[in-house]
Write an enzyme that holds these catalytic residues in place. Structure first.
Site, PDB file in Angstrom:
ATOM      1  N   SER A  24       0.812  -1.225   0.000  1.00 54.67           N
ATOM      2  CA  SER A  24       0.000   0.000   0.000  1.00 54.67           C
ATOM      3  C   SER A  24       0.840   1.267   0.000  1.00 54.67           C
ATOM      4  CB  SER A  24      -0.928   0.002   1.222  1.00 54.67           C
ATOM      5  OG  SER A  24      -0.177  -0.038   2.426  1.00 54.67           O
ATOM      6  N   ASN A 111      -2.285  -2.730  13.000  1.00 59.80           N
ATOM      7  CA  ASN A 111      -3.722  -2.435  12.974  1.00 59.80           C
ATOM      8  C   ASN A 111      -4.048  -1.126  13.687  1.00 59.80           C
ATOM      9  OD1 ASN A 111      -3.769  -4.905  11.750  1.00 59.80           O
ATOM     10  ND2 ASN A 111      -5.010  -5.944  13.308  1.00 59.80           N
ATOM     11  N   THR A 156     -38.676  25.839 -11.349  1.00 59.77           N
ATOM     12  CA  THR A 156     -38.971  24.484 -10.898  1.00 59.77           C
ATOM     13  C   THR A 156     -39.221  23.660 -12.152  1.00 59.77           C
ATOM     14  OG1 THR A 156     -41.373  24.850 -10.706  1.00 59.77           O
ATOM     15  CG2 THR A 156     -40.028  25.308  -8.752  1.00 59.77           C
ATOM     16  N   HIS A 157     -38.782  22.414 -12.138  1.00 56.82           N
ATOM     17  CA  HIS A 157     -38.873  21.549 -13.326  1.00 56.82           C
ATOM     18  C   HIS A 157     -38.160  22.180 -14.530  1.00 56.82           C
ATOM     19  CE1 HIS A 157     -41.955  19.227 -11.150  1.00 56.82           C
ATOM     20  NE2 HIS A 157     -42.454  20.404 -10.819  1.00 56.82           N
ATOM     21  N   SER A 278     -12.742  25.522 -28.449  1.00 55.87           N
ATOM     22  CA  SER A 278     -12.952  24.287 -29.203  1.00 55.87           C
ATOM     23  C   SER A 278     -11.784  24.063 -30.137  1.00 55.87           C
ATOM     24  CB  SER A 278     -14.252  24.374 -30.010  1.00 55.87           C
ATOM     25  OG  SER A 278     -14.314  23.349 -30.988  1.00 55.87           O
ATOM     26  N   LYS A 284     -16.259  29.028 -30.182  1.00 54.31           N
ATOM     27  CA  LYS A 284     -16.743  28.447 -28.937  1.00 54.31           C
ATOM     28  C   LYS A 284     -16.037  29.009 -27.698  1.00 54.31           C
ATOM     29  CE  LYS A 284     -19.382  25.721 -28.380  1.00 54.31           C
ATOM     30  NZ  LYS A 284     -19.248  24.250 -28.414  1.00 54.31           N
ATOM     31  N   ASN A 286     -16.453  27.538 -23.945  1.00 55.91           N
ATOM     32  CA  ASN A 286     -17.137  26.468 -23.229  1.00 55.91           C
ATOM     33  C   ASN A 286     -16.959  26.577 -21.713  1.00 55.91           C
ATOM     34  OD1 ASN A 286     -17.877  25.239 -25.694  1.00 55.91           O
ATOM     35  ND2 ASN A 286     -15.899  24.202 -25.821  1.00 55.91           N
ATOM     36  N   GLU A 291     -18.392  22.129 -16.049  1.00 54.14           N
ATOM     37  CA  GLU A 291     -18.745  20.776 -16.479  1.00 54.14           C
ATOM     38  C   GLU A 291     -17.860  19.733 -15.801  1.00 54.14           C
ATOM     39  OE1 GLU A 291     -20.365  21.985 -20.939  1.00 54.14           O
ATOM     40  OE2 GLU A 291     -18.341  21.196 -20.690  1.00 54.14           O
ATOM     41  N   TYR A 318      -9.907  -6.437  12.447  1.00 55.75           N
ATOM     42  CA  TYR A 318      -9.210  -5.976  11.241  1.00 55.75           C
ATOM     43  C   TYR A 318      -9.234  -7.056  10.164  1.00 55.75           C
ATOM     44  CZ  TYR A 318      -5.862  -4.126   8.000  1.00 55.75           C
ATOM     45  OH  TYR A 318      -5.280  -3.667   6.854  1.00 55.75           O
ATOM     46  N   GLN A 323      -7.582  -2.106   3.851  1.00 64.23           N
ATOM     47  CA  GLN A 323      -6.524  -1.369   3.168  1.00 64.23           C
ATOM     48  C   GLN A 323      -7.094  -0.510   2.036  1.00 64.23           C
ATOM     49  OE1 GLN A 323      -2.563  -3.228   2.649  1.00 64.23           O
ATOM     50  NE2 GLN A 323      -2.923  -2.956   0.454  1.00 64.23           N
ATOM     51  N   LYS A 326      -8.256   3.940   2.413  1.00 67.70           N
ATOM     52  CA  LYS A 326      -7.560   5.220   2.247  1.00 67.70           C
ATOM     53  C   LYS A 326      -7.591   5.738   0.813  1.00 67.70           C
ATOM     54  CE  LYS A 326      -4.312   3.235   4.602  1.00 67.70           C
ATOM     55  NZ  LYS A 326      -5.172   2.328   5.371  1.00 67.70           N
TER      56      LYS A 326
END
Length: 462
Positions: A24, A111, A156-157, A278, A284, A286, A291, A318, A323, A326
């Protein structure tokens, strides 16, 4: 292959590929300074309790301090072929001190050592995330103050619903961040206990002083139960959940930004430094940062599912499965941290097309609810008021009109005798927003009150 801590039991060792599979070091190397800090506290306690000679404890402390300095300066590099950071540091100690280095692990298992290092790291890292939440929230509140009276459609919606203000929307986003801050802060309180002394699962027969070790490491208490101390990863689950929820908030905020930046909306003009172009379309601009933040929310959701799946089926105490804890949580915290920083910079530099936003409140009958409430104030029951306003909207649609204000008073009275000339002043976008001055509403003065309240919450520290 480097000598490993468990080499005495097994005559045959895993082949190189298999050893690398179970190692690890690539993940837990970031725990190096936390591991050293834990070992220094453990060695000091061993010396004080007479488990090892006092001069040996001092020798260990000096050597560990020197290793920490060398790691920080870069003069000592972590061996990528070591099994984990704990065995690497103990190996360096043993190389330098011989048998004295071999004494550091008395009364300790990997441990409880790993669990302690993990918690020490999180006690450092989570406050950094909390600070970024605060900074992002403050940036939103600065923009909210600037735009407390900037009128825009609320949705809304994804359909225009009622007039609100841009400041009101920013306060809504900030309220979510305040809850996120609370979740991370609460998790810090619960993880603030020290597993050292729990051993593999059953503690130690040596006369350890767990209270001293916990105190020296800055924990509020030692863990209550030695088995739970090494089995518990609730703190990782809790932080992964907090990260996933926070990222879902950022994703939703950024979805709004992406929509607002479209040619169809034109509500927001992102700074060029927070946009990309782009490779084929010269025109463009963007909203790629928004995003990407939206897309990265999937990482945090996936990490939470990973941890929940790891934890659900392992017997208590344990297991090597732990392991995997993390890598998933480190990624979630790193993702949250970087996304907050990007979001803050993007929003602090954005410009808003306020005329377009206000104009979008005309058309679409965003004033219909206010027309119904006007009738309620005149004495008409709400259901009848709602029906009358709905019929007026239908009349407008049939007549090709875009707002109730385009009807004549005579036409309005055909749907309700309660309509009077003062209606027309009550249903302008500005009037609709100003009328909503209840706690939580979008009226400018109320938004300013919310800003003050949110600033107080953001600046609280546990």
């Amino acid at each position: 292959m480097a000598k490993v801590l468990w080499s005495g039991r097994l005559e045959e060792k895993p082949e190189a590929e298999a050893f690398a599979f179970q190692a690890s070091i690539s993940v837990d190397r970031r725990l190096a300074l936390d591991d050293i800090r834990g070992s220094r506290a453990h060695a000091a306690m061993l010396g004080k309790q007479g488990i090892i000679p006092g001069e040996t404890a001092e020798q260990l402390d000096r050597a560990l301090e020197e290793i920490a300095r060398e790691l920080e300066s870069g003069s000592l590099e972590i061996d990528p072929e070591a099994e984990d950071i704990h065995s690497f540091i103990e190996g360096i100690l043993t190389e330098r001190l011989g048998d004295a280095g071999r004494m550091v692990h008395a009364g300790r298992s990997r441990n409880d050592q790993v669990a302690t290092d993990f918690r020490l790291y999180l006690k450092r890292r989570v406050p950094e995330v909390c600070d970024e939440i605060r900074l992002a929230a403050e940036a939103l509140l600065d923009r909210a103050e600037e735009h407390a009276g900037t009128i825009m459609p609320g949705y809304t919606h994804l359909q225009r619903a009622q007039p609100v203000s841009l400041g009101h929307q920013f306060c809504a986003w900030c309220a979510a961040l305040v809850r996120d801050l609370g979740r991370f802060s609460d998790a810090l309180v619960r993880l603030d206990e020290c597993p050292l002394g729990a051993g593999a699962l059953a503690g130690s027969g040596l006369p350890l002083d767990r209270e001293k070790t916990a105190r020296d490491l800055g924990f509020s208490r030692p863990s209550l139960n030695s088995m739970d101390a090494v089995a518990d990863r609730d703190f990782a689950l809790e932080l992964a959940a907090a990260a996933a929820i926070l990222m879902s908030h950022l994703s939703r905020f950024c979805e709004d930004v992406v929509i607002w930046a479209s040619e169809e909306f034109k509500f927001i003009n992102l700074a060029e430094s927070w946009s990309t172009g782009s490779s084929i379309m010269p025109q463009k601009k963007n909203p790629d940062f928004a995003e990407l933040i939206r897309g990265k929310s999937g990482r945090s959701a996936g990490n939470l599912v990973t941890l929940l799946t790891v934890m659900k089926g392992i017997p208590y105490a344990y297991d090597k499965d732990l392991q995997e804890d993390k890598e998933a949580l480190f990624d979630s915290l790193d993702t949250v941290y970087s996304c907050l920083r990007m979001f803050r910079g993007m929003m602090a530099s954005a410009k808003f097309n306020t005329d377009i936003m206000e104009a979008a409140c005309t058309g679409g009958f965003l004033e219909a609810t206010d027309a119904a409430e006007y009738l309620v104030k005149k004495g008409l029951p709400f259901r009848k008021a709602h029906e009358a306003a709905a019929l007026v909207v239908r009349d407008c649609v049939d007549a090709g009109q875009r707002s109730i204000g385009e009807r004549t008073l005579a036409e309005l009275k055909k749907r309700s005798e309660y309509f009077e000339a003062d209606l027309f002043g009550a249903i302008t976008p500005a009037a609709c927003v100003a009328a909503r001055n209840l706690p939580g509403g979008p009226a400018p003065e109320e938004v300013r009150r919310q800003i003050a309240a949110l600033r107080t919450e953001v600046r609280k520290r546990i």
